[in-house]
Design a protein around this motif. Structure first.
Motif, PDB file in Angstrom:
ATOM      1  N   ALA A 288      14.450  27.847  49.814  1.00 46.37           N
ATOM      2  CA  ALA A 288      15.838  28.203  50.090  1.00 46.37           C
ATOM      3  C   ALA A 288      16.662  26.969  50.476  1.00 46.37           C
ATOM      4  CB  ALA A 288      15.907  29.224  51.216  1.00 46.37           C
ATOM      5  N   PRO A 289      17.911  26.906  50.001  1.00 47.93           N
ATOM      6  CA  PRO A 289      18.773  25.788  50.387  1.00 47.93           C
ATOM      7  C   PRO A 289      19.242  25.927  51.823  1.00 47.93           C
ATOM      8  CG  PRO A 289      20.020  27.385  49.119  1.00 47.93           C
ATOM      9  CD  PRO A 289      18.589  27.860  49.107  1.00 47.93           C
ATOM     10  N   GLU A 290      19.588  24.803  52.438  1.00 42.33           N
ATOM     11  CA  GLU A 290      20.138  24.820  53.778  1.00 42.33           C
ATOM     12  C   GLU A 290      21.395  23.969  53.803  1.00 42.33           C
ATOM     13  OE1 GLU A 290      16.670  25.508  56.970  1.00 42.33           O
ATOM     14  OE2 GLU A 290      16.946  23.439  56.374  1.00 42.33           O
ATOM     15  N   VAL A 291      22.317  24.357  54.666  1.00 43.46           N
ATOM     16  CA  VAL A 291      23.527  23.570  54.856  1.00 43.46           C
ATOM     17  C   VAL A 291      23.232  22.526  55.929  1.00 43.46           C
ATOM     18  CG1 VAL A 291      25.944  23.650  55.542  1.00 43.46           C
ATOM     19  CG2 VAL A 291      24.950  25.546  54.246  1.00 43.46           C
ATOM     20  N   LEU A 292      23.469  21.259  55.620  1.00 39.86           N
ATOM     21  CA  LEU A 292      23.145  20.182  56.542  1.00 39.86           C
ATOM     22  C   LEU A 292      24.309  19.923  57.495  1.00 39.86           C
ATOM     23  CD1 LEU A 292      21.425  17.704  54.059  1.00 39.86           C
ATOM     24  CD2 LEU A 292      20.371  19.442  55.514  1.00 39.86           C
ATOM     25  N   PHE A 293      23.989  19.721  58.765  1.00 41.30           N
ATOM     26  CA  PHE A 293      24.996  19.443  59.775  1.00 41.30           C
ATOM     27  C   PHE A 293      24.288  18.845  60.973  1.00 41.30           C
ATOM     28  CE2 PHE A 293      23.455  23.717  60.048  1.00 41.30           C
ATOM     29  CZ  PHE A 293      23.065  23.829  61.367  1.00 41.30           C
ATOM     30  N   ASP A 294      25.051  18.322  61.889  1.00 40.00           N
ATOM     31  CA  ASP A 294      24.493  17.680  63.076  1.00 40.00           C
ATOM     32  C   ASP A 294      24.523  18.675  64.233  1.00 40.00           C
ATOM     33  OD1 ASP A 294      23.702  16.115  65.140  1.00 40.00           O
ATOM     34  OD2 ASP A 294      25.380  14.707  65.055  1.00 40.00           O
ATOM     35  N   PRO A 295      23.363  19.154  64.694  1.00 36.83           N
ATOM     36  CA  PRO A 295      23.356  20.136  65.785  1.00 36.83           C
ATOM     37  C   PRO A 295      23.898  19.565  67.083  1.00 36.83           C
ATOM     38  CG  PRO A 295      21.134  19.351  65.321  1.00 36.83           C
ATOM     39  CD  PRO A 295      22.012  18.838  64.221  1.00 36.83           C
ATOM     40  N   ALA A 296      23.896  18.231  67.204  1.00 35.55           N
ATOM     41  CA  ALA A 296      24.434  17.635  68.427  1.00 35.55           C
ATOM     42  C   ALA A 296      25.936  17.865  68.549  1.00 35.55           C
ATOM     43  CB  ALA A 296      24.132  16.134  68.445  1.00 35.55           C
ATOM     44  N   ALA A 297      26.570  18.256  67.440  1.00 37.03           N
ATOM     45  CA  ALA A 297      28.015  18.496  67.461  1.00 37.03           C
ATOM     46  C   ALA A 297      28.366  19.916  67.897  1.00 37.03           C
ATOM     47  CB  ALA A 297      28.598  18.220  66.077  1.00 37.03           C
ATOM     48  N   ASN A 298      27.368  20.746  68.179  1.00 40.30           N
ATOM     49  CA  ASN A 298      27.649  22.110  68.640  1.00 40.30           C
ATOM     50  C   ASN A 298      28.523  22.087  69.890  1.00 40.30           C
ATOM     51  OD1 ASN A 298      26.021  23.061  66.626  1.00 40.30           O
ATOM     52  ND2 ASN A 298      24.419  23.872  67.954  1.00 40.30           N
ATOM     53  N   THR A 299      29.508  22.966  69.933  1.00 37.01           N
ATOM     54  CA  THR A 299      30.350  23.113  71.116  1.00 37.01           C
ATOM     55  C   THR A 299      30.339  24.567  71.560  1.00 37.01           C
ATOM     56  OG1 THR A 299      32.317  23.497  69.751  1.00 37.01           O
ATOM     57  CG2 THR A 299      31.867  21.222  70.427  1.00 37.01           C
ATOM     58  N   ALA A 300      30.644  24.797  72.819  1.00 32.19           N
ATOM     59  CA  ALA A 300      30.724  26.155  73.346  1.00 32.19           C
ATOM     60  C   ALA A 300      32.013  26.818  72.867  1.00 32.19           C
ATOM     61  CB  ALA A 300      30.665  26.134  74.861  1.00 32.19           C
ATOM     62  N   PHE A 301      31.978  28.137  72.722  1.00 31.64           N
ATOM     63  CA  PHE A 301      33.181  28.889  72.349  1.00 31.64           C
ATOM     64  C   PHE A 301      33.021  30.331  72.806  1.00 31.64           C
ATOM     65  CE2 PHE A 301      30.199  29.189  68.859  1.00 31.64           C
ATOM     66  CZ  PHE A 301      30.270  30.514  68.431  1.00 31.64           C
TER      67      PHE A 301
ATOM     68  N   ARG B 249      37.567  34.555  55.878  1.00 31.36           N
ATOM     69  CA  ARG B 249      37.742  35.978  56.206  1.00 31.36           C
ATOM     70  C   ARG B 249      36.446  36.640  56.663  1.00 31.36           C
ATOM     71  NH1 ARG B 249      41.520  35.754  51.741  1.00 31.36           N
ATOM     72  NH2 ARG B 249      39.878  36.313  50.256  1.00 31.36           N
ATOM     73  N   THR B 250      35.297  36.077  56.262  1.00 30.97           N
ATOM     74  CA  THR B 250      34.014  36.593  56.716  1.00 30.97           C
ATOM     75  C   THR B 250      33.101  35.423  57.056  1.00 30.97           C
ATOM     76  OG1 THR B 250      32.921  36.641  54.544  1.00 30.97           O
ATOM     77  CG2 THR B 250      34.218  38.588  55.175  1.00 30.97           C
ATOM     78  N   MET B 251      31.994  35.729  57.757  1.00 34.32           N
ATOM     79  CA  MET B 251      31.016  34.707  58.095  1.00 34.32           C
ATOM     80  C   MET B 251      29.655  35.358  58.300  1.00 34.32           C
ATOM     81  SD  MET B 251      31.864  33.834  62.111  1.00 34.32           S
ATOM     82  CE  MET B 251      30.627  32.548  62.186  1.00 34.32           C
ATOM     83  N   MET B 252      28.607  34.545  58.197  1.00 33.88           N
ATOM     84  CA  MET B 252      27.256  34.996  58.509  1.00 33.88           C
ATOM     85  C   MET B 252      26.976  34.626  59.963  1.00 33.88           C
ATOM     86  SD  MET B 252      26.596  36.230  55.597  1.00 33.88           S
ATOM     87  CE  MET B 252      27.562  36.045  54.080  1.00 33.88           C
ATOM     88  N   ILE B 253      26.943  35.616  60.817  1.00 30.21           N
ATOM     89  CA  ILE B 253      26.860  35.336  62.252  1.00 30.21           C
ATOM     90  C   ILE B 253      25.462  34.923  62.693  1.00 30.21           C
ATOM     91  CG2 ILE B 253      28.814  36.818  62.806  1.00 30.21           C
ATOM     92  CD1 ILE B 253      26.835  38.963  63.700  1.00 30.21           C
ATOM     93  N   CYS B 254      24.476  34.996  61.795  1.00 31.71           N
ATOM     94  CA  CYS B 254      23.131  34.577  62.192  1.00 31.71           C
ATOM     95  C   CYS B 254      23.021  33.064  62.314  1.00 31.71           C
ATOM     96  CB  CYS B 254      22.088  35.119  61.227  1.00 31.71           C
ATOM     97  SG  CYS B 254      22.202  34.474  59.542  1.00 31.71           S
ATOM     98  N   VAL B 255      23.821  32.324  61.545  1.00 27.84           N
ATOM     99  CA  VAL B 255      23.762  30.860  61.592  1.00 27.84           C
ATOM    100  C   VAL B 255      25.116  30.224  61.877  1.00 27.84           C
ATOM    101  CG1 VAL B 255      21.739  30.653  60.103  1.00 27.84           C
ATOM    102  CG2 VAL B 255      24.011  30.731  59.070  1.00 27.84           C
ATOM    103  N   GLY B 256      26.200  30.930  61.637  1.00 27.70           N
ATOM    104  CA  GLY B 256      27.528  30.358  61.795  1.00 27.70           C
ATOM    105  C   GLY B 256      27.934  30.175  63.245  1.00 27.70           C
ATOM    106  N   ARG B 257      28.949  29.366  63.444  1.00 21.68           N
ATOM    107  CA  ARG B 257      29.516  29.141  64.770  1.00 21.68           C
ATOM    108  C   ARG B 257      31.033  29.160  64.643  1.00 21.68           C
ATOM    109  NH1 ARG B 257      25.881  27.786  68.511  1.00 21.68           N
ATOM    110  NH2 ARG B 257      27.479  26.952  69.926  1.00 21.68           N
ATOM    111  N   SER B 258      31.724  28.606  65.606  1.00 19.92           N
ATOM    112  CA  SER B 258      33.184  28.578  65.577  1.00 19.92           C
ATOM    113  C   SER B 258      33.685  27.158  65.738  1.00 19.92           C
ATOM    114  CB  SER B 258      33.764  29.456  66.685  1.00 19.92           C
ATOM    115  OG  SER B 258      35.184  29.417  66.658  1.00 19.92           O
TER     116      SER B 258
END
Length: 741
Positions: free
Chosen positions: A643-656, A723-732
């Motif tokens: 399965a493909p994955e979207v690459l991103f830096d988890p250190a950039a996570n912020t609270a919301f 308009r929609t998102m996958m809440i299992c992996v998405g953030r804000s």
């Protein structure tokens, strides 16, 4: 696409081999128009099937859009009770989906497992002493019927009366005598549903029908009887024969492939992963259909409003662009992107229940009838596999076994079923994080809140669900006799998919992570002596195995290779447990291990275990084949999933903050916590499944705020629209997110 193509998914050629049939069209004309069954457009590619199934604005599931009062979600259409919500489009479908979702969450299905096991034991008890059975008649049809109808509150005398007609509807060609008999049976089912609904409204109990009958619409009015008949009818139809089909197909496959049956028996934890692969390979629902609402295109080919479109799950599941070597059934393949449960608004709400019933039936067979043999001459397949695939008869023989009796529900069953117990999910806290080799970090974990951890055996791994939503598995390399802590080691792969880098970034004392397991796909079998071969980070499962073998006093030899001593974690521990029987082979000092010589030392009763880089494992496999000892070899590969994955830096996570518009609740999502975890605490009826961002079960409307998309399902246009998102992996990306929950 004006030329008519000679395509018919109900043809003899497709029935004989649906996979090959769709493959041939995918290669030469992946989207086409046929005159069969009144004319329709067919598709064959995963991308096209997924796009159509998710685009409710353009492709409709409703009867009204097809212009006929007949079942419009299959080709050809046929008679039948209208089923909500699968034959409605959003937003009309949404309130009915919200009605049934809380009854079928993973947590709700977990509460049903003792009942499922009780029925499975009773059903197998009825034939196990005979030494023969028809698996369809005696197991795969009565068990799902009993579970589904018991859950809904139907009395036992109804179970067989309702299961038979449903099987007839699925198994029979449209407009055949058998299909008409099935329709007559469904008329009886409708009457019985009405009677049960009235009874439960007058005298509610704890069954699912009572729950449904007590619910009210968003406007406060109760659901009328016709609506409940439609919803419950769908639950019965979906719960009974689809699981019958899947289980039957898998039993036939395992009879034909005894090496895979043996592997499941020896590695029962593999059943979770294998279940998804079985679903991919043997989809019960082969295809569905939609009606085009507006002129559009499919795969670059124009289609017109009013046309019917076939979306074959079986073709998507065997698209080599998504599943490499799709004709192969690989028990350890990550096949969770399969479309056997559909995708989008109408993804199967009962997926978790279907898996639970399938798992229990397969567990009963593998533990109580492990030597079963299907009699090929007596197999009777469905007469057409255009819409549904399955078996009418699966005769089998096996050594007779003992009845277990009604008291053998979970907790009282014999010990042999305990190894098939579903792995637990829980929170673990990092108590220690220390480098143990170049690029290798060892983590010691304890149960959050204290208490013992689940027991494990050498070869087991722990599944980590990281704050990013990534899922990774790491072998346990500590001491199985200590249940106050676990230990894993993670090699940082700079050019990997980001999971190991994320672990290295977040791992520090006090950090809590979600884990699942332990599960064991690589168990240490009993043997006269052992030969262990490890390469690099592959030492992690091998170390636990060597330690266990040494404690037993079993003769062993352990060979451990790596680039250099500095890169080889736990070399000292291997020497400590195996003594002079341990051989460390740093490549910069000694070159590559001489595999022919090493493997040539194995005796006829030696169990050979190998774990490490794929190149090393392949070399060991080739050497074992040359020496004629391939059947003594056990391997575990560390590989990335398909399965493909979207690459991103988890250190950039912020609270919301996330606000749930319908419940009025607001919750805080911290940087090291997943959105879905926070929502589940206040919305227990949430629909979700893969938790990896590609099945679409948790797709949720965004009412305000800017979602940060980390799934692999939404298109670029959908991401931009927000308009929609996958809440299992998405953030804000915004401080506040408002969701339609």
């Amino acid at each position: 696409m004006t030329q008519q193509i000679d395509f018919d998914h109900h043809s003899a050629a497709c029935t004989a081999d649906p996979v090959a049939y769709y493959d041939s069209f995918r290669e030469r004309c992946p989207v086409g128009r046929t005159a069969a069954h009144g004319g329709f457009v067919y598709t064959t590619r995963y991308a096209d099937v997924t796009r159509i199934a998710r685009d409710d604005d353009t492709f409709s599931s409703s009867r009204a859009s097809s212009g006929e009062d007949r079942v419009a979600i299959v080709i050809p259409s046929g008679p039948g009770l209208e089923q909500y919500p699968i034959e409605l489009d959003p937003p009309q479908a949404t309130e009915y989906r919200d009605l049934i979702n809380p009854l079928l969450t993973p947590e709700a299905v977990d509460r049903l497992r003792p009942m499922i096991a009780r029925h499975a034991t009773r059903v197998v008890d009825a034939f196990i002493e005979h030494g023969s059975a028809d698996f369809v008649r005696d197991l795969t049809n009565p068990l799902p019927a009993a579970v589904t109808l018991d859950w809904l509150g139907f009395p036992e005398e109804d179970w067989a009366l309702l299961a038979g007609p449903i099987h007839d509807i699925f198994a029979a060609p449209a407009d055949s005598d058998r299909a008409r008999r099935g329709a007559e049976g469904l008329a009886y089912m409708e009457r019985r549903i009405r009677e049960i609904v009235r009874l439960r409204r007058a005298e509610p109990t704890s069954d699912a029908t009572s729950v449904l009958a007590s619910q009210r619409r968003p406007d406060g009015l109760p659901y009328d009887e016709d609506e409940l008949v439609s919803v419950i009818g769908l639950l019965i139809a979906g719960g009974v024969d689809t699981t019958t089909s899947l289980t039957g197909s898998v039993l036939v496959h395992l009879s034909r492939h005894p090496e895979q049956r043996r592997r499941l028996i020896e590695s029962p934890d593999l059943l979770d992963t294998a279940t998804e692969e079985f679903l991919r390979a043997f989809a019960p629902s082969q295809s569905m259909a939609r009606t085009v609402l507006a002129d559009t295109e499919i795969g670059g080919c124009p289609v017109r409003a009013g046309e019917r479109v076939l979306i074959p799950w079986v073709a998507a599941n065997h698209d080599p662009a998504v599943f490499p070597d799709p004709a192969e059934v690989r028990l350890d393949r990550d096949a969770t992107r399969h479309l056997s449960f559909g995708i989008g608004t109408h993804r199967c709400a009962g997926a978790h229940l279907a898996r639970a019933m399938f798992r229990e039936m397969i567990t009963q067979v593998l533990t109580r009838l492990p030597e079963f043999q299907v009699l090929e001459d007596g197999l009777v397949a469905y007469p057409t596999r255009g819409n549904q695939s399955g078996w009418d008869a699966i005769p089998a023989i096996f050594p007779p076994g003992p009845r277990l009796g009604a008291g053998s529900a979970p907790g009282t069953q014999p010990a042999f079923t305990s190894s098939f117990t579903k792995a637990a999910s829980f929170e673990a806290v990092v108590t220690r994080a220390e480098p143990v080799a170049d690029g290798v970090l060892a983590l010691t974990l304890a149960r959050a809140g204290g208490g013992e951890l689940p027991a494990w055996e050498p070869g087991a791994h722990l599944e980590f669900r990281l704050p990013s939503g990534r899922v990774r598995q790491y072998s346990l390399c500590g001491d199985p006799e200590r249940l106050d802590s676990y230990r894993v080691a993670v090699l940082r792969e700079e050019n990997g998919r980001g999971g190991s880098a994320e672990v290295h970034e977040i791992a520090r004392e006090g950090v809590t992570v979600g884990v699942r397991g332990p599960r064991n796909h690589f168990p240490l079998v009993a043997a006269e002596d052992y030969l262990f071969i490890a390469g690099g980070i592959g030492i992690t499962p091998i170390l636990a195995m060597a330690r266990a073998a040494a404690r037993r006093g079993s003769p062993l030899r352990a060979v451990y290779g790596g680039r250099s001593r500095a890169s080889m974690a736990f070399g000292d521990e291997l020497v400590e447990c195996a003594g002079e029987r341990a051989e460390l082979v740093p490549q910069d000092e000694f070159g590559l291990p001489d595999l022919d010589t090493i493997l040539g030392s194995a005796g006829p009763a030696t169990a050979i275990y190998c774990c490490g880089p794929s190149g090393m494992i392949e070399a060991v496999e080739r050497a074992c084949a040359r020496l004629g000892i391939g059947d003594q070899l056990h391997v575990e590969r560390f590989t990335a999933g398909d399965a493909p994955e979207v690459l991103f830096d988890p250190a950039a996570n912020t609270a919301f903050d996330v606000h749930l518009a319908r419940t009025g609740r607001t919750v805080r999502v911290e940087p090291d916590r997943r959105l879905i975890e926070a929502i589940r605490e206040v919305a227990p009826g949430l629909s979700y499944d893969c938790e990896k961002g590609y099945c679409g079960a948790c797709e949720t409307r965004v009412l305000a705020g800017t979602p940060e998309h980390r799934d692999s399902l939404l298109t670029a246009e959908e991401r931009e629209a927000g308009r929609t998102m996958m809440i299992c992996v998405g953030r804000s990306s915004s401080p506040r997110l408002v969701l339609d929950l």
